[in-house]
Structure formats: C-alpha cells, structure tokens
Write a protein that holds these residues in place. Structure first.
Motif, PDB file in Angstrom:
ATOM      1  N   ALA B  13       0.817  -1.220   0.000  1.00 38.09           N
ATOM      2  CA  ALA B  13       0.000   0.000   0.000  1.00 38.09           C
ATOM      3  C   ALA B  13       0.853   1.273   0.000  1.00 38.09           C
ATOM      4  O   ALA B  13       0.328   2.373  -0.109  1.00 38.09           O
ATOM      5  CB  ALA B  13      -0.936   0.009   1.209  1.00 38.09           C
ATOM      6  N   HIS B  14       2.179   1.127   0.144  1.00 43.51           N
ATOM      7  CA  HIS B  14       3.027   2.309   0.269  1.00 43.51           C
ATOM      8  C   HIS B  14       4.128   2.420  -0.783  1.00 43.51           C
ATOM      9  O   HIS B  14       4.963   3.326  -0.699  1.00 43.51           O
ATOM     10  CB  HIS B  14       3.632   2.364   1.681  1.00 43.51           C
ATOM     11  N   VAL B  15       4.149   1.501  -1.724  1.00 45.81           N
ATOM     12  CA  VAL B  15       5.195   1.567  -2.753  1.00 45.81           C
ATOM     13  C   VAL B  15       4.853   2.680  -3.748  1.00 45.81           C
ATOM     14  O   VAL B  15       3.804   2.672  -4.369  1.00 45.81           O
ATOM     15  CB  VAL B  15       5.344   0.218  -3.489  1.00 45.81           C
ATOM     16  N   VAL B  16       5.763   3.639  -3.851  1.00 45.17           N
ATOM     17  CA  VAL B  16       5.598   4.761  -4.777  1.00 45.17           C
ATOM     18  C   VAL B  16       6.197   4.400  -6.134  1.00 45.17           C
ATOM     19  O   VAL B  16       5.686   4.743  -7.186  1.00 45.17           O
ATOM     20  CB  VAL B  16       6.305   6.021  -4.213  1.00 45.17           C
ATOM     21  N   HIS B  17       7.300   3.699  -6.076  1.00 40.51           N
ATOM     22  CA  HIS B  17       8.019   3.362  -7.307  1.00 40.51           C
ATOM     23  C   HIS B  17       8.870   2.130  -7.041  1.00 40.51           C
ATOM     24  O   HIS B  17       9.474   2.008  -5.989  1.00 40.51           O
ATOM     25  CB  HIS B  17       8.914   4.540  -7.709  1.00 40.51           C
ATOM     26  N   ASP B  21      15.496  -3.671 -10.191  1.00 38.96           N
ATOM     27  CA  ASP B  21      16.250  -4.552  -9.272  1.00 38.96           C
ATOM     28  C   ASP B  21      15.503  -4.782  -7.955  1.00 38.96           C
ATOM     29  O   ASP B  21      16.023  -5.405  -7.040  1.00 38.96           O
ATOM     30  CB  ASP B  21      17.638  -3.965  -8.997  1.00 38.96           C
ATOM     31  N   THR B  23      14.490  -2.467  -5.813  1.00 37.73           N
ATOM     32  CA  THR B  23      14.594  -1.344  -4.874  1.00 37.73           C
ATOM     33  C   THR B  23      13.326  -0.490  -4.980  1.00 37.73           C
ATOM     34  O   THR B  23      12.906  -0.134  -6.070  1.00 37.73           O
ATOM     35  CB  THR B  23      15.817  -0.465  -5.204  1.00 37.73           C
ATOM     36  N   LEU B  25      10.802   2.815  -3.666  1.00 34.87           N
ATOM     37  CA  LEU B  25      10.624   4.087  -2.986  1.00 34.87           C
ATOM     38  C   LEU B  25       9.310   3.939  -2.223  1.00 34.87           C
ATOM     39  O   LEU B  25       8.261   3.709  -2.826  1.00 34.87           O
ATOM     40  CB  LEU B  25      10.536   5.211  -4.024  1.00 34.87           C
ATOM     41  N   TYR B  27       6.446   5.260   0.581  1.00 36.91           N
ATOM     42  CA  TYR B  27       5.890   6.491   1.158  1.00 36.91           C
ATOM     43  C   TYR B  27       5.813   6.392   2.678  1.00 36.91           C
ATOM     44  O   TYR B  27       5.477   5.337   3.226  1.00 36.91           O
ATOM     45  CB  TYR B  27       4.496   6.770   0.590  1.00 36.91           C
ATOM     46  N   THR B 159       9.601  10.028   1.567  1.00 38.29           N
ATOM     47  CA  THR B 159       9.768   8.624   1.167  1.00 38.29           C
ATOM     48  C   THR B 159      11.091   8.093   1.703  1.00 38.29           C
ATOM     49  O   THR B 159      11.918   8.852   2.197  1.00 38.29           O
ATOM     50  CB  THR B 159       9.834   8.482  -0.361  1.00 38.29           C
ATOM     51  N   ILE B 161      14.134   4.998   0.484  1.00 44.90           N
ATOM     52  CA  ILE B 161      14.552   3.966  -0.465  1.00 44.90           C
ATOM     53  C   ILE B 161      14.719   2.683   0.344  1.00 44.90           C
ATOM     54  O   ILE B 161      15.476   2.649   1.316  1.00 44.90           O
ATOM     55  CB  ILE B 161      15.882   4.349  -1.140  1.00 44.90           C
TER      56      ILE B 161
END
Lengths: 201, 467
Positions: B13-17, B21, B23, B25, B27, B159, B161
């Motif tokens: 529910a919080h993955v922005v990008h 690979d 990794t 970003l 939120y 955010t 990483i």
C-alpha cells in the motif's frame, strides 16, 4: 559522499560478537549537532580510561592498527541504536570498510549513506581474515567494490554480495535525496491517489 | 491472488516506485523527530535549499536530552543538551512541523506521544531517527528506526529507499501466568532467538497471549523487536486497537473514521500467507525474567542462576566472560540474590500508564529498601498527570521513589539521570549494553512489576512472591 571503489589498507581485528552502537560511540558524544569530529571518540569507553588516557591493549591503540582503514568484527556488528554517529565516528577515524558475518539492519543502511562499505562473509572466511588481520600492519587487505572481492595479505580472495543499487550509489558517491527527488512526479501521483483512498492519513 | 502477510499488505500500500532490481521508494505516513538524530538532517536541508515536503505529517518532540527535574522549561544546565533542544525548537518553527516543546504537558518520549495523540494509526508507515520506533507496530503499522541521512531523506521527499524485508512470525500460544507481563514475553523471545535472530525480517507477533495483551503491553512487545535484530515488529489491529485509537486528537472522525475502520479491518495476515521464519513460544512457559549480561539476549527466569560462559559456543563464550566481568557476577550465583543499588521505572518500553499501575500495585503500602535510589519517569506529561489523578504518584512517593518529569532519562543517560561506575540498576528499559546507563553502570532489564519488587527487597526478586 566520497565514492568508494577500491581500498587497500590495514585491517584491525575485533573478534567480539554483538559490538553495539553504544560501544562504537557512547551517548555522551551524541550531543553534537555536527557530523564531523567524532573519530577521537570512536569506541571511547574501550579505548580510553575515564580520565582520557589511552588503554594500550585496545586494538586501535596498538601501533600496528592506529591507521587501520578496515575492521574485521564478530557477529552482529552495529546492533542497538539508530545513531548515525556510529558510522560518522568510524569514518572520521578513517575506517572505510567493516567485515563481519552479520550486521544490524539500521547500522548497515547508515554505512552506505556515508561511504562506508559493510561486507558480509561466511563465518569461516571472516575467521580467515581475522587471523590475517592479527598479523598487524603487515596485513594489508584490499577491498574491491567493483569486483566484489576482499583479498587478504596472503593473496586469498573472497567474493561478497552487495545490493546493485547501493553499489552504484557508493561507487559514484551519489546523494540519495537527489535521486529520489527525480521521482517527484511519482511521489505526487501517489499522494494524490492516497488523499482520495485514505484521506485520514 | 496469493495470500499476503500483514507486512506485505502495508508494504504494497506504500510503494511509490519500484525499480527493476526490486529497490522501492516507499511512502512515509508519519515522521517522528527528536532532538538528537535530527539537527544534522535539518542542516542538510538548509545547505541544499530544500524544504520539508509534508510538515503536517512530521511531528517533533524533545525527549532524549531533557532533564526530568523541575524548572527545565526555562533552564537546561548542560550546554550541549540545551543547544540540541534549542535547535529542535528552531527547526520545528522554521520548517512548520507539529511540535510539543518541553513546556507542553503533551511532551514526552516520542514513541509514547505518537500513539497518545493519535498520530500513529493502523496500516501506516511510521519512521523516526530512533531504533525503538518499532513500538508503533503495536497498532498494525509498519514502523522502524532510521539514521540521520534517512531522516533528511524523509524530510525532503516523504519517502525512503527500501528493500523489502523477509516475514517472520512469532507466535505466543495460550495465556500468560500471573506475574508474567508483556516485558517478559519480549525478553523471552529475544532470549530464544538471539539479538540477531530477526535480522533482515519484519516480525509479526501473534497468538492468544498477544491478543490478550492491552495496547500498552503490545507496544512493549513491539518496542523490543529491534533488540531481536528485526527491522520492525507488528501486531494485527483488532477491537482493542480501534478502541484505543478512537477519539484521540489526530485520529480520524465521523465518516473518515468509518472509512478508516473498514480498511483497518483488512489488515491481518491471510490464511496460508508465507513466513520465512516461525518461532513459537507457549505463554504458559514464560516466567518473569531478568537479564544477567550486557546483551538483551542474556535473559533467564528469575529462578535461574548466572550461567557459566563455558556453557556457550563460538564467540559468545568470550562475550559472556566479558559480560560477567563487567557485571561483577559469578557463574552459579542465584539471580534472586543479586543486590541492586538503583531502580529505574520508565522508558519507551515501560513508561506508559499500565506500567506505572503494575509497579504501584506491588509498591502500595510498602517502602523501598533503605539506601536504595529509585526513580519513576513517566513516558509523557499526560501519563504523569493520569498517574497523579489515579493516586499512583502518591504510592510511588510514599514508597520512597522520586517522581520525575517525562523523558528518556536513565534509559540512555544522555540527561543528568545516570549510573555511576559499578552501580547496579534494575531497569524497565530496553538495553543492558556496557555503559548504556552511565559508564561502568550495571543494568538488569525486567518488567515494571519486577522492578517494583526489587525496589522493596533491594535485590532482584521474583514478583510472584509478593503477589
């Protein structure tokens, strides 16, 4: 951040397990509002008596290791607090790489943000490097991040794993924030979506 | 769709990008800030000409350095501490973030203030430049500590990483026996898994004994997930969670409450969800415990004896030998015969109202051992006020405890509350590392009820004998 590519230097052996962040940099030195100047306080309570005199037995006080750039440590190095003062102190002292069988998560992350390479190797290999490091200033090891190898003074070489993104940032000395801000459009889109979906957040 | 764990759901529910690979970003919904790990981050923003992206989601409170004695609103004697607290005052004002200064009754330990004010809600991502951020996982939030570079990253971008961690389940079956508390659960888990047992994982605590805990108890359990090496610890929200959150100043209200509640009720691990590691303890088997060494994994029931370092293997032999020398203990010594000099009740682990009630229940009508130093440091100004209203403060004072103002205090001894070399302390805090509570200080971790029992007898004591 200073890029990390290869490093050849003296490795100091610290065979103790669970070396925690309170040992690396005791709390009285967390009162600074700067990042620099903590090297003199690195491992303070192990390195100095309460009146500030050096404890001669401590590894980094021994003549062979005073200019160490690599630490070989026991399991679970850097456990405890999130204090980035721990890698700041290591870096300020001159340590650019730490080798252990395992690291605490937050400490591990913090190293990469400061140009320090934490290297995880299996127990047998850490032990071999520990023995090599005990040879003193003659034991100069080489860490090659590009090739992902550590080479001991006797020529034995061990390969290590590292996350490709972190490797890229470390080798190029990249600023994470700059990279993330390049994704500002994605962040804005996410915020817009969430303000409709979960407006209470 | 394949079954998901609670952690998977919050993560997704919080993955922005997500990069090729893996990794991500991620939120961040709530960013908690204190004075020790933030000044360099704010300085970084200023140097780069950046602003705080979401000041309304950023909450600051001074806690680590603040004295716990009267008069601190106008005067902090230690110059470095004062400068750090003043820097936070200024940074909060300049960047327009939510702030509870020392003079505010809502001030306290950041991990107590967040839930108390309703900032911490189920399903959120919560970070703070402090390892005990795991506390907020008790609400079914994904909460973890970050370093100062990451504090700056969150301030600038809202955010982080991240690489996803593995899933670990810690199940506590059955019910706890009388005298056994959340602190005994969390210490016993670390005793069983070791301080690196959770490394690379997010722990979900579950099972009947966890369900039966209050929110305060669940916060105690999650608080020490970090001591087991885990990135975070969390517990699926339930009716107790919702009841705790409802009506808090920053909790949603009205229609938003209903919308939130319907999402929160989906936050649990699906049947058949995959866990990379599973640890199960029987609640009935957990005893009141204490630590004997200088690592939180050095845990034994109070009925035990100091172990022989030779009984360990590998690097732990030397570590245990070093611990015993530091702690001034001998193998075979009964834990219940270890005399103490000091008792500290407080910290983000055990500074909540329920902790004070548990300690006061033991202390009522009793006096602390002659010559002992004993201190209660409530986790927030509001906990302190409530304890006074309930008459707990008077019980502590009558017993001979010092009744202090809120802060981190002797848990990490950055303020004037410290141990002297060789001074032995029964502490409800979370770390027994060498020098943690003051150079040469000796720390035994235990529950608030056990700390109160130790205060009465002057030695580590099985609280069950006093119930």
């Amino acid at each position: 951040m200073t890029p990390f590519t290869t490093l050849t230097g003296i490795a100091a052996p610290m065979p103790l397990v669970n070396i925690d962040t309170d040992m690396i940099i005791p709390k009285q030195f967390l009162k600074t509002i700067k990042r620099s100047g903590l090297g003199k306080n690195l491992f303070d309570e192990m390195r100095h008596t309460p009146d500030g005199a050096e404890i001669p037995d401590f590894v980094l006080n021994q003549p062979a290791y005073r200019k160490a750039e690599i630490l070989i440590a026991g399991d679970n190095f850097g456990c405890g607090s999130s204090r980035e003062h721990a890698p700041w102190a290591l870096l300020d002292f001159g340590i650019r790489a730490v080798i252990s069988t395992s690291f605490a998560d937050i400490f591990y992350n913090n190293c990469f943000k400061n140009g320090i390479l934490p290297i995880v190797l299996p127990a047998g290999q850490v032990e071999a490097l520990m023995e090599d490091a005990k040879k003193g200033a003659n034991a100069r090891m080489t860490v090659d991040l590009g090739a992902q190898t550590v080479t001991a003074s006797d020529g034995r070489s061990f390969s290590f794993e590292v996350d490709p993104f972190r490797k890229h940032c470390l080798m190029n000395g990249l600023d994470d924030i700059g990279l993330s801000l390049e994704k500002a459009a994605s962040i804005e889109a996410y915020e817009k979506k969430i303000s409709a979906l979960r407006p209470w957040v | 769709m394949s079954p998901k764990t609670l952690y998977d759901k919050i993560w997704d529910a919080h993955v922005v990008h997500q990069a090729d690979d893996g990794t991500c970003l991620v939120y961040i919904d709530r960013h908690l800030v204190h004075e020790v790990t933030s000044p360099q981050a704010f300085e970084g923003l200023r140097i780069a000409g950046r602003t705080v992206r979401a000041p309304e989601k950023t909450i600051a409170v001074p806690d680590h350095n603040v004295p716990t004695t009267a008069g601190r609103e106008t005067r902090i004697d230690n110059e470095e501490s004062r400068i750090q607290v003043q820097a936070l005052d200024r940074n909060a004002r300049d960047f327009g973030i939510n702030y509870y200064p020392v003079s505010d009754i809502r001030q306290g330990i950041v991990h107590i203030v967040g839930p108390e004010q309703g900032w911490t809600l189920p399903g959120m991502t919560v970070v703070c430049g402090d390892s005990h951020t795991a506390t907020h996982g008790a609400f079914g939030a994904l909460a973890h500590g970050i370093g100062t570079s990451e504090v700056e990253h969150v301030l600038a971008t809202q955010t982080l990483i991240q690489q996803k961690s593995k899933n670990m389940k810690v199940e506590i079956t059955g019910s706890l026996r009388p005298g056994v508390t959340a602190k005994d659960i969390t210490l016993s888990v670390i005793g069983a898994t070791g301080t690196a047992g959770g490394t690379g994982h997010v722990i979900e605590y579950c099972g009947q004994a966890i369900r039966e805990l209050s929110m305060e108890g669940r916060m105690t359990v999650c608080n020490m997930a970090i001591e087991g090496g885990a990135r975070a610890g969390l517990i699926a929200p339930d009716e107790k969670t919702f009841a705790y959150v409802m009506g808090r100043p920053h909790a949603p209200k009205g229609a938003q409450w209903e919308a939130a509640l319907s999402w929160w009720k989906t936050l649990y691990s699906d049947e058949g969800a995959h866990f990379d590691k599973v640890v199960t303890l029987r609640g009935e088997d957990i005893a009141p415990v204490v630590t004997w060494g200088t690592s939180p994994e050095d845990v034994l029931p109070i009925t035990g004896v100091v172990p022989d370092p030779e009984s360990f293997t590998g690097g732990k032999v030397e570590a245990a030998r070093r611990s015993l020398e530091y702690m001034g203990l001998k193998p075979g010594q009964k834990l219940s015969e270890i005399a103490i000099d000091t008792v500290f009740i407080g910290s983000c682990t055990n500074g909540r109202i329920e902790d004070l009630r548990a300690a006061a229940a033991i202390l009522k009508g009793k006096k602390i051992k002659d010559g002992l130093r004993a201190m209660v440091v409530p986790g927030s100004g509001l906990v302190r006020a409530q304890a006074e209203e309930e008459g707990l403060a008077q019980i502590f004072i009558d017993a001979g405890f010092e009744w202090r103002l809120a802060g981190c205090s002797m848990c990490l001894a950055m303020n004037p509350d410290q141990l002297s070399p060789g001074e032995r302390c029964a502490a409800t805090s979370n770390r027994n590392f060498e020098g943690r509570q003051g150079r040469g200080g000796r720390t035994h971790l235990l529950s608030p009820a056990m700390a109160a029992a130790a205060a009465v007898t002057g030695r580590l004591t099985d609280v069950r004998e006093m119930m």
